[in-house]
Design an enzyme around this catalytic site. Structure first.
Site, PDB file in Angstrom:
ATOM      1  N   GLU A   9      26.749  40.851  59.307  1.00  0.00           N
ATOM      2  CA  GLU A   9      26.858  39.505  58.754  1.00  0.00           C
ATOM      3  C   GLU A   9      25.723  39.156  57.792  1.00  0.00           C
ATOM      4  OE1 GLU A   9      27.716  36.293  61.528  1.00  0.00           O
ATOM      5  OE2 GLU A   9      28.640  37.724  62.894  1.00  0.00           O
ATOM      6  N   ASP A  81      28.294  39.904  64.610  1.00  0.00           N
ATOM      7  CA  ASP A  81      27.626  39.514  65.859  1.00  0.00           C
ATOM      8  C   ASP A  81      28.591  39.524  67.048  1.00  0.00           C
ATOM      9  OD1 ASP A  81      25.504  39.145  64.222  1.00  0.00           O
ATOM     10  OD2 ASP A  81      25.652  36.954  64.181  1.00  0.00           O
ATOM     11  N   ASP A  83      29.772  37.503  69.280  1.00  0.00           N
ATOM     12  CA  ASP A  83      30.158  36.204  69.815  1.00  0.00           C
ATOM     13  C   ASP A  83      31.515  35.844  69.207  1.00  0.00           C
ATOM     14  OD1 ASP A  83      29.568  35.447  67.242  1.00  0.00           O
ATOM     15  OD2 ASP A  83      27.739  34.374  67.755  1.00  0.00           O
ATOM     16  N   GLU A  85      32.478  33.729  66.878  1.00  0.00           N
ATOM     17  CA  GLU A  85      32.566  33.702  65.418  1.00  0.00           C
ATOM     18  C   GLU A  85      32.459  35.113  64.848  1.00  0.00           C
ATOM     19  OE1 GLU A  85      33.333  30.952  63.701  1.00  0.00           O
ATOM     20  OE2 GLU A  85      33.297  29.749  65.532  1.00  0.00           O
ATOM     21  N   TYR A 286      16.069  37.264  64.265  1.00  0.00           N
ATOM     22  CA  TYR A 286      16.977  36.280  63.726  1.00  0.00           C
ATOM     23  C   TYR A 286      16.701  34.879  64.254  1.00  0.00           C
ATOM     24  CZ  TYR A 286      21.251  34.659  61.663  1.00  0.00           C
ATOM     25  OH  TYR A 286      22.156  34.002  60.892  1.00  0.00           O
ATOM     26  N   ARG A 288      18.646  32.070  64.145  1.00  0.00           N
ATOM     27  CA  ARG A 288      19.709  31.217  64.685  1.00  0.00           C
ATOM     28  C   ARG A 288      20.259  31.851  65.955  1.00  0.00           C
ATOM     29  NH1 ARG A 288      20.435  29.957  58.897  1.00  0.00           N
ATOM     30  NH2 ARG A 288      21.413  31.964  58.518  1.00  0.00           N
ATOM     31  N   HIS A 331      22.272  37.196  69.887  1.00  0.00           N
ATOM     32  CA  HIS A 331      21.013  37.720  69.350  1.00  0.00           C
ATOM     33  C   HIS A 331      19.934  37.663  70.431  1.00  0.00           C
ATOM     34  CE1 HIS A 331      22.723  37.372  65.302  1.00  0.00           C
ATOM     35  NE2 HIS A 331      23.246  36.246  65.744  1.00  0.00           N
TER      36      HIS A 331
END
Length: 776
Positions: A9, A81, A83, A85, A286, A288, A331
DNA sequence: CAGTGAGCGAGCTTCCGCTTGACTT
């Protein structure tokens, strides 16, 4: 040509990954989502709930190059990632790049280390369509809520307003907090504290203690103090207790934003921008994230760093568990990439944020702090109430050596007795009274939200995600539901009764309460929109709405339910409410307040949200005469404005007099009060009341503005009347046909520029006048 | 920036979450 294409991403992640994977792998980035629901249309077919996706214009180029690379590669690895999304991003990639869902390898890694990556490559899986469907349900629900609710507001209140699952509840928090504060009535009670003296040879020591009882009234407090005259004070009990304090977990997005606000004074978006730069320079992981997890690599390195810097006793390896609702933990926690680097190079702000992250990370792997808490009880002869003195000394600093968490509320931070050392005393010892005071103390009203404390609250409620906390705060301000501002405190007096040497004296002191800076305050529009949504859509506004739908999404992700059934069920309840509200015809406009009658004309005076914000209206549309309107001043609100204040607003515009043969008049508009003279506007500064403006004061303001204008224009050109060199906040710039152009660094003295040189600079930057129509 | 608004009228606005640049008056 590479055999393998890996898609992640983030481009920064792609860069580091490429180093680990070697020549056979090409690593590209999707820059987040590559497809979304149609931007212009509703984007969901409401008959069968099919989402209508499109590739946003600014992603077309990127998607094209991903496609080319995918076609050339033998194997495509989707490494977005881990998750909801991320799974959806992989699925959209597979769809757009025409990849076979059964063939395409889906991999995930939680930390970017050679082992973790190789491990991931060894164990690919396929795309989890259930998780993808949970994301589609989330996306479609948010679109339905936002795109159905907002038009209701346009019709009932004002165009361009917005509502949504996250933003509307955020505004609700702020509106309700303001109401709590309005409603709050401080109650006072008398708190009693004493200073005793202890003689030890030549020296005297002080022992401070608080009474374990408060008095409701001054009379009761006085009666108590009076009763002390013939009392003796004896130490009745001494207890010593060892206590422990543990460090807080490493940073997540939310806790980083909170601590950076408290310790460094950064805004939420500032913190994110600085963290982004640290991340891109490879200095931190990361930024976020909702995870408090540290990689084993980091834990080992921390162990070593603590050992080297502080010694064996300070080390304590800890694993933290997330406690936040709806965490997806794709993350790691936010930590230095290399804990061994204490110092970094960068801007001052980058250094400070890095230092904060470094300390918090290391402290999280350090030993508990040990303290000894001493409680001394002092008996008053013949009384039930007693004085208590507490002291706490740190016997081993542990993690406190490096890091101590801050609190929003100073009172929370004031743990009793912390750091206070008590003098040596023995049980049965009698004490001399120096003085005993009864001080009037008030209960404290709730505090308004700061950016950071709002983020904290949203996280507690499971609303919003790490990537959206900062945007939420700017959205609700952009929509003018909320504004950041200061509240000036009010003075309050309080009484102190002092008992000393057998006598009682009374004094009165003043303190300022309710002084708040950079707090989130609801606007009139925010309040009216909130009340409207609360009345007609209480389910959406429920603080648990997100948490409840998250449960549905979890079931979808487990494959237990069909996502469209979930959305269908929601929509079948939601749609009739929309229709009903749209067609509901009420007499008055939403949020309207009738103030009374104008004594001069008998016309009705009311306040409401107009097309351009809060207005006061005189007369009604049905009257023969057209109604008059006047905008509310800054600081006035629909909820609190009085009839007199409203009537005063109609005194503008008014003519002040003449200057240079032209009339000067005063009015108030979109940007506040102004002076109008000879077709030119001059703003009236906020410390001047426009109704009290004199002709002389107006003339001097006009002259001031003229001087400022002059300074602004550095150079004009006869041959190009639309071209100017101007002086602005950031130095000289070129102004041409309504647009601004930056001067290149090598432009030299701006006063020596020729018209042709300016036009060349404009040429080089592209003509903005043409593009401008689309912008803003 | 621009200083407006009671109604015939065009066409527009808007959500949340995942990522960075491009843009700076």
């Amino acid at each position: 040509m590479q055999k393998n294409l890996v898609i992640v991403e983030s481009p920064a992640k792609a860069k580091t990954l490429e180093k680990f994977l070697g020549k056979d792998f090409k690593v590209m980035s999707s820059y987040g989502h590559i497809r979304d629901l149609k931007k212009k249309d509703f984007g969901v077919n409401l008959d069968d709930l099919t989402p209508e996706y499109e590739i946003p214009e600014d992603k077309e180029k990127l998607v094209k190059s991903l496609k080319t690379s995918a076609e050339q590669a033998d194997t495509v690895w989707l490494a977005s990632d881990e998750d909801r999304e991320g799974e959806a991003i992989s699925w959209h990639l597979a769809q757009v790049l025409n990849l076979d869902l059964k063939e395409t390898k889906r991999i995930v890694f939680h930390e970017i280390t050679k082992n973790a990556i190789l491990e991931a490559i060894e164990h690919p899986r396929t795309i989890d369509i259930n998780l993808v469907n949970a994301q589609q349900a989330r996306r479609v629900l948010d679109r339905i809520v936002g795109f159905k609710l907002s038009p209701v507001l346009w019709k009932k209140l004002k165009p361009s307003l917005s509502a949504g699952r996250v933003q509307s509840v955020s505004v609700r928090l702020i509106v309700e907090r303001e109401r709590e504060i309005e409603k709050f009535k401080a109650e006072s009670a008398y708190k009693v504290d004493a200073v005793f003296t202890i003689k030890e040879g030549e020296q005297t020591h002080e022992l401070r203690a608080d009474l374990n009882q408060r008095f409701k009234t001054q009379e009761e407090a006085r009666a108590f103090l009076e009763s002390l005259n013939d009392k003796t004070f004896t130490i009745s009990d001494i207890t010593k207790k060892p206590m422990k304090k543990s460090p807080v977990p490493p940073f997540t997005t939310s806790t980083l934003q909170q601590e950076a606000a408290r310790k460094l004074g950064f805004t939420v978006s500032q913190t994110m921008m600085i963290a982004q730069r640290l991340y891109e320079s490879g200095l931190i992981t990361y930024m976020r994230t909702d995870s408090v997890n540290l990689s084993s690599l980091c834990i080992n390195a921390s162990h070593k760093a603590i050992l080297e810097n502080f010694g064996e006793r300070y080390v304590k390896i800890r694993k933290y568990q997330t406690s936040s609702k709806g965490a997806q933990e794709a993350h790691e926690a936010i930590r230095p990439t290399y804990v061994e680097n204490h110092e970094i190079s960068g801007t001052q702000q980058e250094k400070r944020l890095y230092e904060l992250i470094w300390k918090r990370t290391l402290a999280s792997q350090m030993a508990d702090a040990e303290t000894e808490k001493t409680v001394v009880k002092i008996k008053i002869s013949g009384e039930e109430a007693e004085f208590v003195a507490t002291g706490e000394v740190i016997t081993f600093d542990g993690f406190l050596r490096l890091y101590k968490e801050s609190f929003d509320n100073e009172y929370e931070n004031d743990a009793d007795g912390e750091g206070r050392i008590l003098p040596a005393v023995v049980e049965g010892q009698t004490l001399e009274v120096e003085e005993i005071r009864a001080t009037q103390r008030f209960t404290q009203s709730p505090l308004r939200y700061t950016e950071a404390s709002l983020v904290k609250k949203l996280e507690e409620l499971g609303i919003g995600r790490p990537s959206t906390y900062a945007p939420i705060i700017s959205t609700i301000q952009q929509r003018e539901y909320v504004e950041k501002g200061n509240k000036v405190g009010v003075k309050r007096s309080y009484d102190i009764l002092k008992f000393s040497k057998g006598k009682i004296t009374k004094s009165t002191k003043t303190e300022v309460v309710g002084n708040e800076k950079a707090k989130l305050l609801p606007t009139d529009i925010g309040t009216v929109v909130n009340d409207f949504l609360m009345q007609y859509f209480p389910e959406i506004m429920d603080y648990n709405f997100t948490a409840n739908v998250e449960k549905d999404f979890d079931e979808i992700a487990e494959g237990a339910v069909d996502w469209k059934k979930v959305i269908r069920h929601f929509y079948s309840d939601f749609e009739p409410m929309i229709d009903k509200t749209m067609n509901d015809k009420t007499e008055h406009k939403v949020g309207e307040r009738i103030l009374g009658e104008d004594p001069a004309t008998g016309k009705c005076v009311s306040v409401k949200i107009g097309r351009y914000g809060p207005v006061v209206q005189m007369g009604s549309a049905n009257d023969e005469e057209k109604p008059r309107f006047a905008q509310l001043n800054k600081g006035q609100s629909i909820q609190s404005i009085t009839l007199e204040e409203a009537l005063a607003l109609f005194k503008l515009p008014r003519v002040l007099g003449e200057f240079e043969g032209k009339t000067i008049s005063i009015g108030t508009g979109r940007f506040g009060p102004y002076i109008l003279h000879d077709g030119k506007y001059t703003s009236i500064p906020s410390d001047i009341e426009p109704l009290e403006m004199t002709l002389d004061a107006a003339i001097s303001l006009i002259n001031q503005k003229r001087q400022a204008e002059e300074r602004k224009h550095l150079k004009a050109f006869d041959e190009e009347p639309e071209l100017e060199v101007r002086n602005g906040r950031y130095g000289a710039y070129i102004f041409y046909k309504g647009s601004n152009y930056k001067l290149p660094k090598n432009a030299g003295d701006p006063l020596k520029l020729t018209a042709q040189q300016c036009l060349d600079i404009i040429q080089a930057q592209g003509d903005k006048a043409a593009k401008k129509k689309k912008g803003a």
